[in-house]
Write a protein that holds these residues in place. Structure first.
Motif, short mmCIF file in Angstrom:
data_model
loop_
_atom_site.label_atom_id
_atom_site.label_comp_id
_atom_site.label_asym_id
_atom_site.label_seq_id
_atom_site.Cartn_x
_atom_site.Cartn_y
_atom_site.Cartn_z
N ASN A 88 -15.24 -16.09 -28.63
CA ASN A 88 -15.14 -16.40 -30.07
C ASN A 88 -16.40 -15.95 -30.80
O ASN A 88 -16.33 -15.47 -31.94
N TYR A 144 -16.61 -13.31 -33.86
CA TYR A 144 -17.32 -13.60 -35.11
C TYR A 144 -18.29 -12.45 -35.44
O TYR A 144 -18.38 -12.02 -36.59
N LEU A 156 -11.16 -19.17 -36.41
CA LEU A 156 -12.59 -19.22 -36.67
C LEU A 156 -12.80 -19.84 -38.05
O LEU A 156 -13.09 -19.17 -39.05
#
Length: 898
Positions: free
Chosen positions: A706, A710, A741
């Motif tokens: 993740n 990002y 996110l």
């Protein structure tokens, strides 16, 4: 034994033809069925059970899997490489519901199959198969297993034929050479394969001038074998002398090139060592740290206080302190010590009787130990290094022994410290107090001429022996199970290496006989005698599904089960030919497996469960492990049930490697090896429990993925900063952040990045100061650290601005869309790699790849792969394993075959 009927039900001595025919009518006959390959593997946590009579033997139909609780590895005899022959414990009553099988001619199977939760399946990528194949994975593996077994049968016949030819040649050679003493007139013409047979084994000690010439073959020109041999012999003798000189100069002892070494009972001639290292004496707690009982701090006798610290220091180990058996056993031993030492006293000196575990508060002790652990952790690296150096120097003389004049590393020269016994799995003695071992309990094994190491002041050794047949240096008996603990040589020592070498050589020898063994047990599956049929069925299960043999165990030992000790409730039959095994295996890890078996095996298991047998009755009631192993020695000396696990894994790996064409980068070639290793683990049923840290580990990987996603979003935003027109060119969706996110997640992630950077800078600053101090230079001041922290402060400000404006400014020198695109491609590759690693970790959580590679696959096969495909051996074996398998690394080339 616990939960066992006073009179165990035993099977009939013989199986009548009527019973056989009755069974055949009930079970649809599909003929011979190739054993299936389980893709529902290993320990499971929870199971849904049908609301029906007989289950597979778990209380309330559920049992949570627990991993090994052992905090260390006990000493083992050098000749034993695994625990297969450990005795098994009392039988556990795992279900309150039973249902006896009525007359077989009247009813269908009474076994009710489990409706288990869906267990992890092996994917195509796991075993190196293409995922787009139309053939189901299970069918592929079954087909491959069948092909591997057929190849084994062919290989066994070829080896025996080759040996037969060689034996015939040797016989002819001996006959021809013994015939030389017969007068020429009385000699009978003999058929000879060649007139140039080598005789170096028989007459190598005779002078070359006196060696007899090979007899001439009738009507044949004399061959120049004799003079050629003489020349060869001299060359060989000269070479041997040169080699010997080289070996004398070389410190390394290549024992694997001397197959006779270690074959006898005498293991050493001279042996010197310095004994053992005892744990330090107990240091009392500070006066302000006490056990609190019913709200009152109490002072304990030093002996009782030490026992209290055993429990108090491990409150962080929730898997133990939440275990009722652990707590019960600890408190029983604790109160016994309290009774002996007078319990506790309050600050006025009044006696406080400690009678209830629930009223004991060990938190003050735990907090003191946590503070001490934190102090040690916070020590500067230089000080830690100094302390370690001092400890190593104090123990240096114990780390090695002199064995037959050679320096050998000792495996574990430290006597186990006192503490609480953890045990493995659901051990009934978990939580018991391991008492401090004294010199008076220890027996040393040392050479007669060697100096006996002195015991600690005021003490004496129990005994000093000179056992030249033993490979141990010291031993004592522990108080928990009455087992003997041994100080042995290290894993990379000659003796340990020879033990591994013999183990794998035994498996190699089995390949010469495997076809006869399989043919015989297939025949005995239909034997009239119950004992023979049970034995054949057990060998089938051990060979095909890697079940351990199993043994009887005492009532105070863990409830673990093997093939020969399977109970009625451990086996569920599911027509037409599926069998569900569900029991506590080695280390009390739940073994759950659903497999397809030969139709005859299915029928046999049904007969073995025939009424009046019921729960806790033995399946193989006319078979013991010792009887099974005794039968196996008829095929080859030393053959036991556990050799099948090693043979099947090594032979399978050998076949896979022989057919492999590994190309590409080193990581790709490593993956090819891992795929083969994974297939061995699946085909050979090597299972493991899911590690307690697995979910957390996978969670961290997901968080890293993740984080990379990002970063990818930020790079896209930088593209818009460089060229706002890109939004129109690529579409607004391309630049949107993934929904998962969220703003909240982004804020938490940014804070974590900032904190991580701060920690890095602080650690670097401290390390630099330690280096300056060690060099005698002036340390940097705190102002320098503040200046270094400016980078982090700028990062924090940048994140705040981005969150407020929703825009990300392009970073780096001369940023361009092309550069950012390149960086984004690299980032996406990292994301894909990490996703594969995460999936691989998830899919392999119940497949014991390490077990296959280290314990069952001959390490020489790994070395062959390494050399054949030019992959550094470090990619497969850690430093410890490279030392352990040094003999394998140095003894074979890429052409070696198992």
């Amino acid at each position: 034994m616990a939960n066992r009927p006073s009179l165990a039900v035993k099977s009939q001595e013989h199986i009548s033809k009527n019973v056989d025919r009755a069974m055949d009518k009930q079970i649809p006959s599909n003929g011979h069925v190739q054993p299936g390959v389980s893709i529902r593997m290993g320990p499971v946590e929870d199971m849904d059970i049908d609301d029906a009579p007989a289950t597979n033997g778990n209380v309330n139909g559920k049992r949570k899997s627990r991993g090994s609780l052992a905090n260390g590895k006990s000493y083992k005899d050098a000749s034993s490489s695994d625990d297969d022959d450990k005795p098994l414990s009392k039988r556990r009553r795992t279900s309150n519901q039973t249902k006896t099988i009525k007359d077989d001619s009247e009813s269908e199977l009474s076994d009710v199959p489990l409706r288990a939760r869906k267990l992890p399946k092996a994917t195509a990528s796991q075993i190196g198969e293409s995922s787009d194949s139309d053939t189901p994975l299970n069918a592929k593996l079954v087909k491959e297993k069948e092909a591997i077994q057929k190849a084994a049968e062919k290989e066994a016949k070829a080896i025996r034929q080759k040996e037969k030819v060689a034996q015939t040649k040797r016989k002819q050679k001996v006959e021809s050479e013994s015939d030389d003493d017969i007068p020429l007139a009385k000699k009978k013409p003999a058929k000879r394969v060649s007139n140039g047979v080598k005789k170096d084994e028989l007459d190598s000690d005779a002078p070359l001038s006196k060696k007899k010439a090979a007899p001439k073959k009738a009507k044949a020109k004399p061959a120049p074998a004799t003079p050629a041999k003489k020349g060869k012999g001299r060359a060989k003798e000269e070479k041997t002398e040169e080699d010997q000189e080289a070996e004398d100069e070389e410190e390394e002892y290549r024992w694997w090139e001397d197959p006779t070494k270690g074959d006898g009972t005498k293991k050493w001639t001279t042996l010197e060592h310095n004994g053992v290292v005892f744990p330090p004496p107990y240091e009392p707690l500070p006066s302000n740290v006490k056990l609190v009982y019913d709200g009152v701090p109490v002072t304990l006798h030093i002996e009782a206080e030490e026992v209290a610290t055993f429990y108090g220091s491990m409150l962080h180990s929730t898997v133990n302190i939440t275990n009722e058996t652990f707590n019960k056993n600890f408190f029983e031993d604790f109160t016994a010590t309290l009774d002996k030492t007078g319990h506790g006293k309050d600050k006025q000196g009044n006696t406080i009787k400690i009678k209830k575990f629930e009223k004991c508060d060990f938190k003050p002790i735990f907090e003191w130990f946590e503070a001490e652990r934190a102090k040690k952790k916070a020590l500067p690296a230089a000080e830690k290094k100094t302390l370690k150096a001092e400890k190593d120097a104090a123990e240096a003389s114990y780390m090695f022994c002199t064995w037959d004049g050679r320096k050998q590393k000792v495996g574990n020269f430290r006597v186990e410290p006192p503490g609480l016994f953890r045990g493995r799995g659901a051990h009934p003695k978990t939580g018991r107090v391991k008492k401090r071992v004294t010199p008076e309990q220890i027996t040393l094994n040392i050479g007669k001429e060697a100096k006996v190491p002195p015991p600690p002041d005021g003490h004496r050794w129990k005994e000093v022996k000179h056992d030249q047949e033993g490979t141990w240096l010291a031993m004592w008996q522990e108080n928990i199970n009455g087992a003997y603990k041994y100080v042995m040589l290290a894993a990379n020592s000659d003796i340990k290496g020879q033990s591994d070498f013999k183990k794998f050589e035994k498996a190699r020898e089995l390949k010469k006989h495997i076809d006869r063994i399989r043919k015989d047990y297939q025949k005995d599956l239909k034997a009239e005698k119950m004992a023979d049929r049970q034995r054949a069925t057990a060998i089938y299960l051990i060979d095909q599904f890697a079940l351990r043999a199993g043994n009887e165990k005492g009532e105070d030992e863990a409830d673990t089960v093997g093939c020969c000790s399977l109970k009625f409730q451990h086996v569920t039959l599911k027509p037409p030919n599926s069998v569900i095994f569900d029991f506590l295996g080695k280390d009390s890890i739940r073994f759950y497996d659903e497999v397809q078996v030969d139709q005859q095996v299915f029928k046999n298991l049904k007969i073995f469960k025939k009424a009046p047998k019921t729960e806790n009755d033995d399946i193989f009631d006319r078979l013991t492990t010792s009887a099974l192993n005794k039968h196996l020695t008829n095929y080859m000396p030393g053959l036991t049930a556990k050799v099948f696990r090693t043979y099947n894994a090594s032979w399978t790996m050998a076949k896979l490697l022989k057919d492999m064409k590994s190309t590409g980068t080193i990581p790709e070639r490593v993956k090819d090896y891992n795929d083969a290793n994974r297939e061995v683990a699946i085909l050979c049923n090597h299972k493991r429990t899911v590690a307690a840290s697995h979910e957390a580990s996978v969670g961290k990987m997901e968080e890293k993925i993740n984080g990379l996603r990002y970063q990818g979003w930020r790079l896209k935003q930088m593209m818009l900063d460089v060229d706002p027109k890109m939004k129109k060119k690529r579409g607004s969706e391309y630049f949107q952040r993934d929904e998962d996110l969220t703003d909240e997640w982004v804020k938490q992630h940014q804070d974590a990045l900032v904190d991580e950077q701060r920690q890095k800078i602080r650690k670097k600053f401290e390390k630099d100061n330690e280096k300056l101090k060690a060099e005698g230079q002036k340390e940097m001041k705190a102002k320098e650290l503040d200046e270094r922290m400016d980078v982090v402060n700028d990062m924090e400000k940048k994140f705040k601005k981005e969150n407020k404006t929703g825009k990300v400014e392009a970073e780096g020198k001369g940023p361009s869309v092309e550069k950012l695109d390149t960086n984004l491609d690299k980032l996406n590759q990292r994301i894909e790699t990490m996703k594969i690693q995460k999936d691989d970790k998830e899919e392999n959580k119940e497949v014991a790849l390490g077990t296959s590679k280290i314990n069952y696959i001959d390490p020489r096969l790994t070395v062959v792969f390494s050399k054949k495909f030019n992959v550094p051996i470090e990619r497969f074996f850690s430093k410890t394993l490279r030392e352990k398998f040094d003999w394998a690394i140095k003894s074979v080339d890429e052409n070696w075959e198992f």
